[in-house]
Design a protein around this motif. Structure first.
Motif, PDB file in Angstrom:
ATOM      1  N   LEU A 165      46.297 -28.151 -49.052  1.00 22.71           N
ATOM      2  CA  LEU A 165      45.204 -28.394 -50.001  1.00 22.71           C
ATOM      3  C   LEU A 165      44.991 -29.893 -50.094  1.00 22.71           C
ATOM      4  O   LEU A 165      45.935 -30.639 -50.322  1.00 22.71           O
ATOM      5  CB  LEU A 165      45.573 -27.804 -51.366  1.00 22.71           C
ATOM      6  N   ALA A 166      43.758 -30.345 -49.911  1.00 22.11           N
ATOM      7  CA  ALA A 166      43.441 -31.772 -50.095  1.00 22.11           C
ATOM      8  C   ALA A 166      42.232 -31.841 -50.994  1.00 22.11           C
ATOM      9  O   ALA A 166      41.185 -31.276 -50.690  1.00 22.11           O
ATOM     10  CB  ALA A 166      43.145 -32.427 -48.746  1.00 22.11           C
ATOM     11  N   VAL A 167      42.358 -32.523 -52.136  1.00 23.04           N
ATOM     12  CA  VAL A 167      41.316 -32.525 -53.170  1.00 23.04           C
ATOM     13  C   VAL A 167      41.049 -33.942 -53.631  1.00 23.04           C
ATOM     14  O   VAL A 167      41.968 -34.720 -53.858  1.00 23.04           O
ATOM     15  CB  VAL A 167      41.736 -31.651 -54.374  1.00 23.04           C
ATOM     16  N   LEU A 168      39.767 -34.239 -53.801  1.00 18.77           N
ATOM     17  CA  LEU A 168      39.348 -35.516 -54.396  1.00 18.77           C
ATOM     18  C   LEU A 168      38.858 -35.176 -55.786  1.00 18.77           C
ATOM     19  O   LEU A 168      37.892 -34.439 -55.937  1.00 18.77           O
ATOM     20  CB  LEU A 168      38.235 -36.127 -53.548  1.00 18.77           C
TER      21      LEU A 168
ATOM     22  N   VAL B  21      39.739 -17.603 -43.960  1.00 23.35           N
ATOM     23  CA  VAL B  21      39.671 -18.414 -42.754  1.00 23.35           C
ATOM     24  C   VAL B  21      41.087 -18.843 -42.420  1.00 23.35           C
ATOM     25  O   VAL B  21      41.767 -19.480 -43.228  1.00 23.35           O
ATOM     26  CB  VAL B  21      38.770 -19.638 -42.992  1.00 23.35           C
ATOM     27  N   LEU B  22      41.577 -18.487 -41.254  1.00 19.13           N
ATOM     28  CA  LEU B  22      42.968 -18.752 -40.876  1.00 19.13           C
ATOM     29  C   LEU B  22      43.011 -19.741 -39.738  1.00 19.13           C
ATOM     30  O   LEU B  22      42.189 -19.674 -38.816  1.00 19.13           O
ATOM     31  CB  LEU B  22      43.636 -17.447 -40.437  1.00 19.13           C
ATOM     32  N   ASN B  23      43.971 -20.671 -39.844  1.00 18.67           N
ATOM     33  CA  ASN B  23      44.160 -21.636 -38.745  1.00 18.67           C
ATOM     34  C   ASN B  23      44.913 -20.968 -37.615  1.00 18.67           C
ATOM     35  O   ASN B  23      45.981 -20.435 -37.822  1.00 18.67           O
ATOM     36  CB  ASN B  23      44.948 -22.848 -39.255  1.00 18.67           C
ATOM     37  N   VAL B  24      44.390 -21.025 -36.431  1.00 17.00           N
ATOM     38  CA  VAL B  24      45.032 -20.393 -35.271  1.00 17.00           C
ATOM     39  C   VAL B  24      45.592 -21.455 -34.352  1.00 17.00           C
ATOM     40  O   VAL B  24      46.649 -21.307 -33.780  1.00 17.00           O
ATOM     41  CB  VAL B  24      43.994 -19.497 -34.548  1.00 17.00           C
ATOM     42  N   ALA B  25      44.858 -22.505 -34.180  1.00  9.78           N
ATOM     43  CA  ALA B  25      45.303 -23.606 -33.325  1.00  9.78           C
ATOM     44  C   ALA B  25      44.923 -24.876 -34.058  1.00  9.78           C
ATOM     45  O   ALA B  25      44.190 -24.822 -35.052  1.00  9.78           O
ATOM     46  CB  ALA B  25      44.621 -23.495 -31.962  1.00  9.78           C
ATOM     47  N   PRO B  26      45.350 -26.041 -33.630  1.00 11.09           N
ATOM     48  CA  PRO B  26      45.017 -27.259 -34.380  1.00 11.09           C
ATOM     49  C   PRO B  26      43.508 -27.405 -34.665  1.00 11.09           C
ATOM     50  O   PRO B  26      43.106 -27.881 -35.714  1.00 11.09           O
ATOM     51  CB  PRO B  26      45.507 -28.385 -33.459  1.00 11.09           C
ATOM     52  N   ASN B  27      42.673 -26.994 -33.725  1.00 11.59           N
ATOM     53  CA  ASN B  27      41.238 -27.124 -33.972  1.00 11.59           C
ATOM     54  C   ASN B  27      40.501 -25.792 -33.954  1.00 11.59           C
ATOM     55  O   ASN B  27      39.280 -25.768 -33.855  1.00 11.59           O
ATOM     56  CB  ASN B  27      40.624 -28.050 -32.896  1.00 11.59           C
ATOM     57  N   GLN B  28      41.266 -24.717 -34.043  1.00 13.35           N
ATOM     58  CA  GLN B  28      40.603 -23.417 -33.965  1.00 13.35           C
ATOM     59  C   GLN B  28      40.923 -22.601 -35.205  1.00 13.35           C
ATOM     60  O   GLN B  28      42.042 -22.606 -35.677  1.00 13.35           O
ATOM     61  CB  GLN B  28      41.079 -22.657 -32.720  1.00 13.35           C
ATOM     62  N   VAL B  29      39.887 -21.915 -35.744  1.00  9.43           N
ATOM     63  CA  VAL B  29      40.095 -21.037 -36.892  1.00  9.43           C
ATOM     64  C   VAL B  29      39.626 -19.643 -36.522  1.00  9.43           C
ATOM     65  O   VAL B  29      38.818 -19.472 -35.613  1.00  9.43           O
ATOM     66  CB  VAL B  29      39.319 -21.514 -38.151  1.00  9.43           C
ATOM     67  N   ALA B  30      40.185 -18.690 -37.267  1.00  4.05           N
ATOM     68  CA  ALA B  30      39.763 -17.306 -37.084  1.00  4.05           C
ATOM     69  C   ALA B  30      39.292 -16.788 -38.425  1.00  4.05           C
ATOM     70  O   ALA B  30      39.871 -17.108 -39.462  1.00  4.05           O
ATOM     71  CB  ALA B  30      40.917 -16.471 -36.559  1.00  4.05           C
TER      72      ALA B  30
ATOM     73  N   LEU C 130      38.549 -31.020 -50.159  1.00  6.03           N
ATOM     74  CA  LEU C 130      38.258 -31.533 -48.826  1.00  6.03           C
ATOM     75  C   LEU C 130      38.872 -30.655 -47.741  1.00  6.03           C
ATOM     76  O   LEU C 130      38.312 -30.533 -46.658  1.00  6.03           O
ATOM     77  CB  LEU C 130      38.765 -32.967 -48.680  1.00  6.03           C
ATOM     78  N   SER C 131      40.023 -30.071 -48.006  1.00  4.96           N
ATOM     79  CA  SER C 131      40.569 -29.135 -47.031  1.00  4.96           C
ATOM     80  C   SER C 131      41.410 -28.094 -47.742  1.00  4.96           C
ATOM     81  O   SER C 131      42.070 -28.389 -48.743  1.00  4.96           O
ATOM     82  CB  SER C 131      41.367 -29.869 -45.953  1.00  4.96           C
ATOM     83  N   PHE C 132      41.346 -26.869 -47.246  1.00  4.19           N
ATOM     84  CA  PHE C 132      41.989 -25.706 -47.862  1.00  4.19           C
ATOM     85  C   PHE C 132      42.487 -24.842 -46.709  1.00  4.19           C
ATOM     86  O   PHE C 132      41.878 -23.847 -46.346  1.00  4.19           O
ATOM     87  CB  PHE C 132      40.921 -24.986 -48.705  1.00  4.19           C
ATOM     88  N   GLU C 133      43.587 -25.258 -46.073  1.00  2.00           N
ATOM     89  CA  GLU C 133      44.024 -24.618 -44.827  1.00  2.00           C
ATOM     90  C   GLU C 133      44.935 -23.448 -45.117  1.00  2.00           C
ATOM     91  O   GLU C 133      45.788 -23.511 -45.998  1.00  2.00           O
ATOM     92  CB  GLU C 133      44.776 -25.614 -43.951  1.00  2.00           C
TER      93      GLU C 133
END
Lengths: 569, 197
Positions: B137-140, B64-73, B125-128
């Motif tokens: 990477l954001a991990v709890l 999953v790739l970030n394309v725009a601030p709120n868009q993924v491809a 929580l996030s793996f961009e």
């Protein structure tokens, strides 16, 4: 040109002599009036011949009649006309003369009947409604006589039965007319088979003769044994055996009716003669009552309350109706103040012997007394029994009571006295009283004493029981302990077994658990792969046909790349 | 004549379809554990790592790739070799083995450790992934000791820039981020161990 011989003078010409015509000879012209006269005479003769007879009919009133217009009809065919109407000399009646058709010459016999047909309601039927529109006419019924007649008196009512209908007339004698009237229906098995034709009060004023007509072929069912009864209205009766409602038909409820039936028993008689006389009974029960024979009167004396017993209450023997109560009296002895109630009953002993052969019946009739004495000797007694719990009606029942005291029939009295036993309720009272006496006699003191002794001995028993328990405590406890230790050892081994089971099957290393978890993992992976495939197909449905196409990923934008930002919270 | 034409048309259509069905091959990538480890004294701490939870949007084989601030491809041709959460769990477990110097690091649920000293629970929580950009990477994460009151919960955010082009560099950046996370976890575990002693 011829030569005409000339003659001297005119003497050669013969003289004409006049012959006077005979006066007797008519001239040809007279033929016409003669023919006319003959024709006229012919017509007059014809007219006279074609004219029917003239009759005189006397009516009580000329209502609805019009001279020259009102027709006389027989069977709907016009056979005459009223030609003139006039009042009689005494102004009571109306004399009408009717011009009848020539074909009616043979019909006009002495007992031919005439009546006015107008709308009429009688005997449950409405007749003559057609005349409301067409106007009244005069109906005619041909008589049976051979003598000719020309003067008639009209009937007030149309005849109920016309002469043509085959059937028979019968005469019934009744005490009163009830609600019968002309035209009241006659029923046989609830089918209407005839009507009341006429009724008349007899000379002695005691009975009424009712003439009824029964149609063929149903008149064959009327024979010498047939019973007729008045079946008007609804018959409701409340008796010791219950309520019964009887009716023949709705018509009979309104206009009355007579029904008849032949009782089944007895040999079949030949059909009755026309105009045979029968008795008209009040209702079916009375009519169908079989011949009872001679009644015998007896008296039975009761000393209990006879409330509920009425005159006419049935007398039964083992449930068979054999008579009625005729009268109820009361006898008080002034010295001893004893009250007795003599009840006079009427019994028909022949009812008991109906099925027996004639010889036995004869014997029974002759040796009546001996038979009754024998019965009484064997316990034949009268008793008052309840017929209807609701109304409290009583009736007299005869029965055999073998345990009663010896009694005899008192033949010296008239009517003879039969012995009785007290009624059921009285007997119940007696039993209850005897029970109460017995209860009284029970020795309660002795029972009390016995009870006290029993309690004392119970006390002693309890003390012994206590000693026994102590004994158990000292001797048996040690045994109990040993048993408990044994039980504990068993439990421990059970625990060990369970722990083994735990590790083998339930523990984390158990092969069973591992197999299970790996199976679950496989299932999870399969589900995941399926989910990915479906997700891909959802995004590229054409991939099934065209395969995967490399999607165009937008090129990465110019972004300042941070080198390793780290945040820890 | 028309029969032959029909046959020919059928053949042409069939062949075009078959050629169309040829698809380009896919590429698969994996995460790697840290290579060089500073001196780690051998110990016998028993650790169980897991379960690791990953956001549902990433729970797929495709990258999953970030394309725009709120868009993924979602890239169908470049995929992770295994499910993302098991990759992460494996890498962290490997790292901990190296960092703590103990071979007794297991992954739930296949752990054969009846009563481990420490349990590590990880919630990603996030793996961009940003091609040409950075891997975030954001991990709890939670470390639980034997006693009920020994619990340490921390939230870590990491950002590794991708050095080089292509997906391989992306996977390498993610691996580096996970390595740093593992170091933090190891520190926490050792700290708790000292406290317990």
């Amino acid at each position: 040109m011829g030569d005409i011989p000339e003659r001297n003078g005119h003497s050669d010409i013969p003289e004409a002599t006049s012959v006077p015509r005979s006066r007797l000879r008519l001239s040809v012209v007279w033929i016409i009036p003669i023919i006319a006269a003959i024709l006229g005479g012919w017509i007059a003769v014809q007219r006279y011949l074609s004219q029917g007879p003239t009759v005189t009919i006397t009516f009580s009133s000329a209502e609805g009649l019009e001279a020259g217009k009102t027709k006389v009809k027989y069977n709907g065919v016009e056979i005459g006309t009223i030609s003139s109407i006039a009042l009689s000399k005494d102004l009571e009646r109306v004399i009408a003369s009717a011009q009848m058709a020539p074909e009616s010459r043979d019909m006009l016999v002495e007992d031919t009947e005439f009546w006015v047909v107008k709308p009429r309601i009688s005997g449950g039927t409405v007749s003559g409604l057609g005349t409301l529109l067409s106007g009244s006419y005069i109906g005619m019924e041909i008589g049976k006589s051979k003598k000719k007649g020309s003067t008639f008196v009209a009937l007030d009512m149309p005849p109920v039965v016309t002469g043509k209908v085959p059937g028979r007339f019968f005469l019934l004698k009744a005490d009163n007319l009830g609600s019968l009237d002309y035209g009241s229906p006659l029923f046989f098995r609830r089918i209407q088979v005839g009507q009341v034709v006429a009724h008349e009060l007899d000379k002695d004023g005691r009975t009424i003769t009712i003439k009824v007509f029964v149609r063929a072929p149903d008149d064959q069912y009327v024979n010498g044994d047939t019973r007729f009864w008045n079946a008007s209205g609804i018959d409701v009766s409340l008796s010791a055996s219950g309520i019964s409602v009887r009716t023949e038909s709705l018509v009979s409820i309104l206009v009355g009716g007579i029904a008849f039936e032949t009782p089944p028993s007895g040999p079949s008689s030949p059909p009755a003669e026309p105009n045979a006389v029968f008795r008209l009974f009040k209702d079916r029960e009375e009519a169908m009552k079989l011949p009872e024979g001679t009644p015998h009167y007896y008296v039975v004396v009761f000393d209990q309350s006879v409330r509920g017993l009425v005159v006419g209450a049935p007398v039964e023997f083992l449930g068979i109706h054999i008579g009625e109560v005729v009268s109820i009296g009361v006898n008080v002895n002034p010295q001893t103040l004893a009250v007795s109630i003599p009840v006079t009953i009427r019994v028909f002993p022949e009812l008991l012997f109906r099925m027996a052969p004639e010889a036995e019946r004869e014997t029974a009739r002759r040796e009546h007394r001996a038979i009754v004495d024998n019965l009484v000797a064997h316990g034949f007694r009268a008793q008052l029994q309840t017929g209807n719990l609701l109304t409290g009606a009583l009736y007299v029942a005869f029965n055999f009571f073998p345990d009663t005291a010896e009694e005899k029939v008192d033949w010296s009295q008239l009517p003879p006295r039969l012995p009785t036993v007290p009624g059921e309720l009285q007997q119940i009272e007696k039993t209850l009283t005897s029970i109460a006496h017995k209860l009284n006699k029970i020795p309660l003191d002795a029972i009390g004493n016995n009870l006290r002794d029993s309690i004392v001995s119970l006390n002693r028993t309890l003390k012994t029981a206590e000693k026994l328990v102590k004994d158990i405590d000292t001797n048996w406890v040690a045994e109990g302990k040993a048993t408990l230790v044994e039980a504990r050892r068993t439990l421990e081994s059970a625990t060990r077994t369970l722990s083994v089971v735990d590790t083998t099957y339930l523990g984390a290393d158990a092969p069973v658990t591992q197999d299970l978890s790996s199976a679950l993992k496989e299932v999870a992976q399969a589900a995941r792969a399926l989910r990915a495939l479906l997700d891909y197909l959802d995004r590229n449905p054409s991939a099934l046909l065209r395969g995967k196409k490399s999607a165009s990923i937008p090129p990465p934008g110019e972004r300042p790349s941070n080198t390793g930002g780290k945040q820890t919270q | 004549m028309s029969f032959i034409l029909n046959r020919a048309a059928l053949c042409v259509i069939g062949m075009s379809l078959i050629t169309a069905c040829a698809s380009s091959p896919s590429h698969f990538y994996k995460l790697t554990s840290i290579q060089c480890v500073p001196d780690a004294s051998p110990s016998s701490i028993g650790v169980v790592v897991g379960p690791v939870s990953v956001p549902e949007s990433l729970d797929r084989p495709q990258m999953v790739l970030n394309v725009a601030p709120n868009q993924v491809a979602i890239d169908d041709f470049n995929r992770w070799a295994g499910p993302l959460q098991s990759e992460i769990q494996r890498v962290i477990a490997e790292n901990l083995i190296k960092l703590l110097g103990t071979p007794r690091v297991f992954q739930a649920p296949q752990s054969t450790l009846a009563s481990p000293d420490f349990r590590v629970g990880i919630q990603v929580l996030s793996f961009e992934s940003e091609l040409g950009g950075a891997a975030t990477l954001a991990v709890l994460w939670t470390v639980r000791g034997k006693e009920t009151d020994e619990v340490e919960t921390r939230y870590t955010t990491l950002r590794e820039s991708i050095s080089g082009k292509g997906f391989d560099a992306l996977a390498a950046a993610h691996s580096r981020a996970l390595g740093k996370l593992s170091r933090d976890i190891a520190e926490a575990i050792l700290g708790m161990e000292h406290q317990a002693k």
